[in-house]
Enzyme design. Sequence first.
Site, PDB file in Angstrom:
ATOM      1  N   HIS A  68     -14.158  49.711  21.210  1.00  0.00           N
ATOM      2  CA  HIS A  68     -14.328  51.012  20.574  1.00  0.00           C
ATOM      3  C   HIS A  68     -14.012  50.889  19.082  1.00  0.00           C
ATOM      4  CE1 HIS A  68     -13.876  52.450  24.822  1.00  0.00           C
ATOM      5  NE2 HIS A  68     -14.865  53.208  24.415  1.00  0.00           N
ATOM      6  N   TYR A 101     -22.710  55.761  31.249  1.00  0.00           N
ATOM      7  CA  TYR A 101     -21.259  55.782  31.475  1.00  0.00           C
ATOM      8  C   TYR A 101     -20.783  57.220  31.703  1.00  0.00           C
ATOM      9  CZ  TYR A 101     -16.246  55.398  30.432  1.00  0.00           C
ATOM     10  OH  TYR A 101     -14.877  55.476  30.480  1.00  0.00           O
ATOM     11  N   CYS A 122     -16.459  61.528  26.405  1.00  0.00           N
ATOM     12  CA  CYS A 122     -17.903  61.367  26.226  1.00  0.00           C
ATOM     13  C   CYS A 122     -18.702  62.093  27.307  1.00  0.00           C
ATOM     14  CB  CYS A 122     -18.290  59.899  26.209  1.00  0.00           C
ATOM     15  SG  CYS A 122     -18.245  59.108  27.825  1.00  0.00           S
TER      16      CYS A 122
END
Length: 311
Positions: free
Chosen positions: A180, A137, A110
Amino acid sequence: MEKRSKIFVGGHKGLVGSAILRLLHERGYSNIIFRTRQELDLTDQRAIKIFFEKEKPEYVFLAAAKVGGILANNTYPAEFIFSNLEIQNNIIHQSYLHGVKKLCFLGSSCIYPKFSPQPIKEEYLLDGKLEPTNEPYAVAKIAGIKMCQAYNRQYGTKFISVMPTNLYGPNDNFDLQNSHVLPALIRKFVEAKEKNEKFVTLWGSGRPKREFLYVDDMADACIFLMKNYHDSEIINIGTGEDIAISELALIIKNIAGFSGDIVFDSSKPDGTPRKLLDVSKINSLGWKATVHLKDGIAKTIEWYKNNLKLS
């Protein structure tokens, strides 16, 4: 990294850390140290300093992090950036101060821009805007990468940064509020079968494509890179193949034995439209993933049924 080398696995209870610990034991590494969260708070600077002074690890796998899916990242953005920065800063800095021979920092796919060209090459880092739902994050993880690179450049340390694709497997987080996509799907379909429900509702359109790597493959790659990779530049870890969420849901539905329908709630966010890593770099070093997606899902469903109570 020898069989008697002193190795610290940070985050050994989590998905990746537990797999690394398990594989190290299987391969005969006999001097591994780890601590539970109750025994050692990785966000506590003083506690980490005392730990490194006492234990003096030679090698460090930094797999500890606060992680979660879209909902968790959207709900707790401050916690995601603060906690991860604290953990990284403490362990990376103390590793430098106490002469750790090598550290493996686990990032995340990510970190790459939301609309990166596909498949995503390592050099695309910071080439565009991040996905807003997990930006705090991602920024923390990018800071960890840059910290490792900066320490290597200034202090001559050997800290490597690895970028795994979406991971799954035993010891994953199956909490529907914080997990997730793949473990969330497993829980939904297993529970729907147990409760004889007629349909399962899933977030989004089902069109986004994702790449998934079984966690034992990830652990194998980390140990391989600890022994064979010495560059400051980041390196991707993945399968090189992706799948639409709608197709993934169908696979999990069939393996779980659920006979009802799948309903997609398109009012919910999809996240990044596609996220496939270019794994030519790690493949050129001699490592490739070996666990097929269907086999990995079957193993994970079996682990989930045997280890977690259905609510």
